[in-house]
Design an enzyme around this catalytic site. Sequence first.
Site, short mmCIF file in Angstrom:
data_model
loop_
_atom_site.label_atom_id
_atom_site.label_comp_id
_atom_site.label_asym_id
_atom_site.label_seq_id
_atom_site.Cartn_x
_atom_site.Cartn_y
_atom_site.Cartn_z
CG ASP A 14 -25.66 -1.50 3.52
OD1 ASP A 14 -24.56 -1.11 3.42
OD2 ASP A 14 -26.46 -1.93 4.47
CG ASN A 62 -21.74 5.87 7.44
OD1 ASN A 62 -22.34 6.17 6.29
ND2 ASN A 62 -21.90 4.61 7.99
C1 IPE Z 1 -26.20 3.15 5.61
O1 IPE Z 1 -25.67 2.34 5.83
C2 IPE Z 1 -25.77 4.53 5.29
C3 IPE Z 1 -25.10 4.39 3.89
C4 IPE Z 1 -25.55 3.73 2.87
C5 IPE Z 1 -24.41 5.75 3.61
P1 IPE Z 1 -24.78 1.61 6.66
O2 IPE Z 1 -24.11 0.46 6.50
O3 IPE Z 1 -23.97 2.64 7.45
O4 IPE Z 1 -26.20 1.14 8.04
P2 IPE Z 1 -26.22 0.27 9.04
O5 IPE Z 1 -24.95 0.81 10.13
O6 IPE Z 1 -25.89 -1.16 8.81
O7 IPE Z 1 -27.42 0.37 9.61
C1 IPE Z 2 -22.21 1.23 2.03
O1 IPE Z 2 -21.49 -0.05 2.17
C2 IPE Z 2 -21.39 2.56 1.92
C3 IPE Z 2 -21.46 3.28 3.12
C4 IPE Z 2 -21.92 3.08 4.00
C5 IPE Z 2 -20.45 4.49 3.12
P1 IPE Z 2 -21.11 -0.38 3.45
O2 IPE Z 2 -19.60 0.15 3.56
O3 IPE Z 2 -22.05 -0.26 4.81
O4 IPE Z 2 -20.85 -2.04 3.34
P2 IPE Z 2 -21.31 -3.34 4.28
O5 IPE Z 2 -22.57 -2.95 4.91
O6 IPE Z 2 -20.33 -3.31 5.45
O7 IPE Z 2 -21.31 -4.50 3.76
MG MG Z 3 -23.58 -1.14 5.49
#
Ligand code: IPE
Ligand code: IPE
Ligand code: MG
Length: 245
Positions: A14, A62
């Site tokens: 993340d 997502n």
């Molecule tokens: C969780 O991260 C999913 C992945 C790392 C693929 P998100 O960024 O989507 O999670 P939330 O929405 O902050 O809980």
């Molecule tokens: C994790 O990084 C990757 C996916 C969930 C695909 P994020 O895209 O969630 O990054 P933040 O949480 O918005 O910084």
């Molecule tokens: Mg995230």
Amino acid sequence: MIEKKINHVAIIMDGNGRWAKSKGLLRLEGHRKGVENVRKVVDKARELGIRYITLYAFSAENWDRPQSEVTGLMTLLKTFLKSERKNLVKKQVRLLTIGDTSKLPEGAKKELIKTKDATAGFTNHNLILALNYGARQELEFAVKKIAEKVLDHKIVLNDIDYSIIKQELYTQDIPDPELVIRTSGEHRLSNFLLLQTAYSEFYFTPIFWPEFNENEFEKAIDSYKGRERRFGKTGDQIQKAIIKE
Ligand code: IPE
Ligand code: IPE
Ligand code: MG
């Protein structure tokens, strides 16, 4: 002290978006940088004798992100699967997935099948990508399968226990993770492996995924090694069992 065995590490990668923002870059640049990290961490896990590494790459939720980001992520996935194939074969790492991959775009699906096929024989080291994965969706799917078995008289109601449920999970052949790592300072599971992490240890770090390198991975493993896993027992019971070993 006896080395604590670690077979399976699951990572919630993340913070790509926030990393990009902090550098004045587009979110997709963060994702691109994040993909570069995958190889480093997979190599390190292999070096440390960790046989399974699961990466949460795309959650069932997502899809609700802006269309342009979803498309960008799917393109990155396709490129990764194609470009990593050779390396995975060379390193003898099998690619597996958990999640409903039938919903992925055709191009990514095609590369996924090719990479899975090319690495299917390597069972010692496993890279598991969670793609369109959601633990609640996984459970819904499992419950339907079990209900079907009952209706078809293949099992009776009283047969249903966790081993029957486990058989219907995406992770049926994969051991539960001993350790779950989440980067970027968030302290939640976000619908990741809810059942399989019932007794996992958790490691949270404020570091954004694009900056989570081999050293950070080792730090997480070291933290795990210092913990006492009790599984409902007392600390004394655990210590006695260790001495007996
Ligand atoms: C969780 O991260 C999913 C992945 C790392 C693929 P998100 O960024 O989507 O999670 P939330 O929405 O902050 O809980
Ligand atoms: C994790 O990084 C990757 C996916 C969930 C695909 P994020 O895209 O969630 O990054 P933040 O949480 O918005 O910084
Ligand atoms: Mg995230």
